[in-house]
Design a protein around this motif. Sequence first.
Motif, PDB file in Angstrom:
ATOM      1  N   VAL A   1       0.671  -1.228   0.159  1.00 35.15           N
ATOM      2  CA  VAL A   1      -0.012   0.157   0.152  1.00 35.15           C
ATOM      3  C   VAL A   1       0.793   1.327  -0.124  1.00 35.15           C
ATOM      4  O   VAL A   1       2.077   1.179   0.523  1.00 35.15           O
ATOM      5  CB  VAL A   1      -0.686  -0.007   1.449  1.00 35.15           C
TER       6      VAL A   1
ATOM      7  N   GLY B   1      -2.233   4.220   2.669  1.00 28.82           N
ATOM      8  CA  GLY B   1      -2.913   3.014   2.936  1.00 28.82           C
ATOM      9  C   GLY B   1      -3.908   2.431   1.736  1.00 28.82           C
ATOM     10  O   GLY B   1      -4.527   1.538   1.721  1.00 28.82           O
TER      11      GLY B   1
ATOM     12  N   LEU C   1      -8.583  -3.801   5.680  1.00 30.32           N
ATOM     13  CA  LEU C   1      -8.270  -2.338   5.280  1.00 30.32           C
ATOM     14  C   LEU C   1      -9.074  -1.542   6.339  1.00 30.32           C
ATOM     15  O   LEU C   1      -8.542  -0.557   6.964  1.00 30.32           O
ATOM     16  CB  LEU C   1      -8.276  -1.957   3.982  1.00 30.32           C
TER      17      LEU C   1
ATOM     18  N   GLU D   1      -8.119  -1.855   9.843  1.00 36.30           N
ATOM     19  CA  GLU D   1      -6.918  -1.055  10.278  1.00 36.30           C
ATOM     20  C   GLU D   1      -7.335   0.444  10.583  1.00 36.30           C
ATOM     21  O   GLU D   1      -6.675   1.138  11.250  1.00 36.30           O
ATOM     22  CB  GLU D   1      -5.999  -1.098   9.044  1.00 36.30           C
ATOM     23  N   ASP D   2      -8.415   0.656   9.909  1.00 35.93           N
ATOM     24  CA  ASP D   2      -8.927   2.330   9.911  1.00 35.93           C
ATOM     25  C   ASP D   2      -9.986   2.290  11.236  1.00 35.93           C
ATOM     26  O   ASP D   2     -10.851   3.269  11.354  1.00 35.93           O
ATOM     27  CB  ASP D   2      -9.596   2.807   8.850  1.00 35.93           C
TER      28      ASP D   2
ATOM     29  N   LYS E   1     -10.305   3.746  -0.836  1.00 40.07           N
ATOM     30  CA  LYS E   1      -9.177   3.083  -0.097  1.00 40.07           C
ATOM     31  C   LYS E   1      -9.248   1.462   0.107  1.00 40.07           C
ATOM     32  O   LYS E   1      -8.830   0.671  -0.071  1.00 40.07           O
ATOM     33  CB  LYS E   1      -8.775   3.727   1.041  1.00 40.07           C
TER      34      LYS E   1
END
Length: 98
Positions: free
Chosen positions: A7, A11, A27, A30-31, A87
């Motif tokens: 990434v 990201g 993903l 992770e956020d 994203k």
Amino acid sequence: MAVSVPVDGEGFLVNRDDWSEELAAELAREDEFEMTSQVMDFIREARSMYDNDGVVPPIRIFAKKQGVSTKDLYGIFKKGPMKLICKWGGLPKPTGCV
């Protein structure tokens, strides 16, 4: 747990072909966001629109096509709905998005 594919500094996936629904959920985690079926539907639709048009859809057009308001999208994502959809969806960062 770190994402297992390359990434960029923000990201976003380096290689769009690395994308999968499992990776999208990773993903999002992770956020600190829990993936929902509604959000996954938004991601699938944004990917389809990108495949058809070659560009990330502007939020107003995207929201209208989904039958929701931009306010609804901000309610779900809190900040930068299209940025997060792109994203987590393996799409390029939307233009006009800082």
